[in-house]
Design a protein around this motif. Structure first.
Motif, PDB file in Angstrom:
ATOM      1  N   LYS A  87       3.991 -31.946 -18.588  1.00 11.10           N
ATOM      2  CA  LYS A  87       3.776 -32.975 -17.561  1.00 11.10           C
ATOM      3  C   LYS A  87       2.794 -32.514 -16.500  1.00 11.10           C
ATOM      4  O   LYS A  87       2.008 -33.314 -15.983  1.00 11.10           O
ATOM      5  N   ASN A  89      17.255 -35.037 -23.281  1.00 11.41           N
ATOM      6  CA  ASN A  89      16.520 -36.295 -23.147  1.00 11.41           C
ATOM      7  C   ASN A  89      17.099 -37.188 -22.062  1.00 11.41           C
ATOM      8  O   ASN A  89      16.375 -37.986 -21.456  1.00 11.41           O
ATOM      9  N   ASP A 114      15.419 -36.421 -18.722  1.00  9.90           N
ATOM     10  CA  ASP A 114      14.146 -37.146 -18.573  1.00  9.90           C
ATOM     11  C   ASP A 114      14.402 -38.584 -18.136  1.00  9.90           C
ATOM     12  O   ASP A 114      13.782 -39.090 -17.195  1.00  9.90           O
ATOM     13  N   GLN A 145      13.458 -28.189 -20.998  1.00 10.71           N
ATOM     14  CA  GLN A 145      12.940 -28.643 -19.710  1.00 10.71           C
ATOM     15  C   GLN A 145      11.702 -27.870 -19.264  1.00 10.71           C
ATOM     16  O   GLN A 145      10.778 -28.463 -18.692  1.00 10.71           O
ATOM     17  N   VAL A 151      10.733 -40.237 -21.529  1.00 10.12           N
ATOM     18  CA  VAL A 151      10.987 -38.985 -22.233  1.00 10.12           C
ATOM     19  C   VAL A 151       9.657 -38.360 -22.659  1.00 10.12           C
ATOM     20  O   VAL A 151       8.796 -39.039 -23.219  1.00 10.12           O
ATOM     21  N   LYS A 166       8.803 -29.349 -21.197  1.00  6.86           N
ATOM     22  CA  LYS A 166       8.448 -30.696 -20.729  1.00  6.86           C
ATOM     23  C   LYS A 166       7.745 -30.650 -19.370  1.00  6.86           C
ATOM     24  O   LYS A 166       6.751 -31.360 -19.148  1.00  6.86           O
ATOM     25  N   TYR A 173      13.272 -38.129 -14.362  1.00  8.66           N
ATOM     26  CA  TYR A 173      11.819 -37.947 -14.349  1.00  8.66           C
ATOM     27  C   TYR A 173      11.084 -39.056 -13.602  1.00  8.66           C
ATOM     28  O   TYR A 173      10.013 -38.833 -13.033  1.00  8.66           O
ATOM     29  N   GLU A 211       4.585 -40.078 -23.831  1.00  9.66           N
ATOM     30  CA  GLU A 211       5.874 -40.406 -23.219  1.00  9.66           C
ATOM     31  C   GLU A 211       6.427 -41.625 -23.925  1.00  9.66           C
ATOM     32  O   GLU A 211       5.669 -42.507 -24.346  1.00  9.66           O
TER      33      GLU A 211
END
Length: 201
Positions: free
Chosen positions: A25, A107, A110, A18, A142, A21, A114, A46
């Motif tokens: 992002k 995953n 996400d 995380q 993802v 990610k 997300y 993504e």
């Protein structure tokens, strides 16, 4: 391996997954790439669906996949608990299950969240806890970033089907969660006899 150690492994994988990610992002625009080595790049993409950037088609494909993952994680979680509780399962099996569970759960985070905590990344750096999120619950995308184009070039003409075509090895773009899942499955395959060998009571 105790259940506590298995949970610690899962927690550590999730934290690394995380953090990586969220960093990507909030520091990369979609499609942006940074070359670390000529054979290793950070490339932000993504995807809507399955591991290693593959996708599932259809209007409800994303929702179906996320719900399936939730059910699968429940089953894998029970498998982990049952394997540890029996006290006869090998550490190979427990570690493999823990890695697969951590990757799947990573995953899922996400996919579930997300879409409502980030805004769009296509033309700007995403904002965490944005007031204008790009999606809804269960429809998040993802985040993938690790790209290893170890070799790129045209294949020899004499090769059937692919001869003369441009080819990249290794072409998948993936994340920490994908690595965890693949490592867990790899342990089960490579150490099959040890993983499923029951210890003497």
């Amino acid at each position: 391996m105790s259940l506590r150690k298995a949970y610690l492994l899962i927690f550590l994988v999730l934290i690394v997954d995380q953090i990586s990610k969220i960093y990507i992002k909030t520091n990369f625009i979609l499609g942006e790439e940074v070359e670390v080595f000529n054979w290793f790049k950070i490339h932000f993409i993504e995807n809507e669906g399955m591991a290693w950037g593959t996708q599932i088609p259809g209007t409800y494909g994303k929702l179906f996949l996320t719900l399936f993952r939730l059910v699968a994680v429940g089953g894998i979680g029970y498998w982990l608990w049952d394997s540890v509780e029996k006290k006869h399962s090998s550490n190979y099996l427990v570690v493999a299950i823990a890695l697969i569970l951590a990757g799947a759960f990573g995953n899922i985070i996400d996919s579930v969240f997300y879409g409502v905590i980030f805004d769009d990344s296509s033309s700007q750096l995403a904002t965490l806890f944005s007031k204008e999120p790009y999606g809804t619950y269960f429809h998040g995308k993802v985040v993938d970033m690790f790209y290893f184009p170890i070799w790129q070039g045209n294949l020899p003409e004499w090769l059937p089907v692919w001869g003369g075509r441009n080819f990249t090895f290794f072409n998948a773009i993936f994340n920490v969660a994908d690595v965890a899942i693949s490592t867990g499955v790899g342990i089960l395959i490579a150490f099959n006899k040890k993983a499923f060998h029951h210890k003497e009571a």
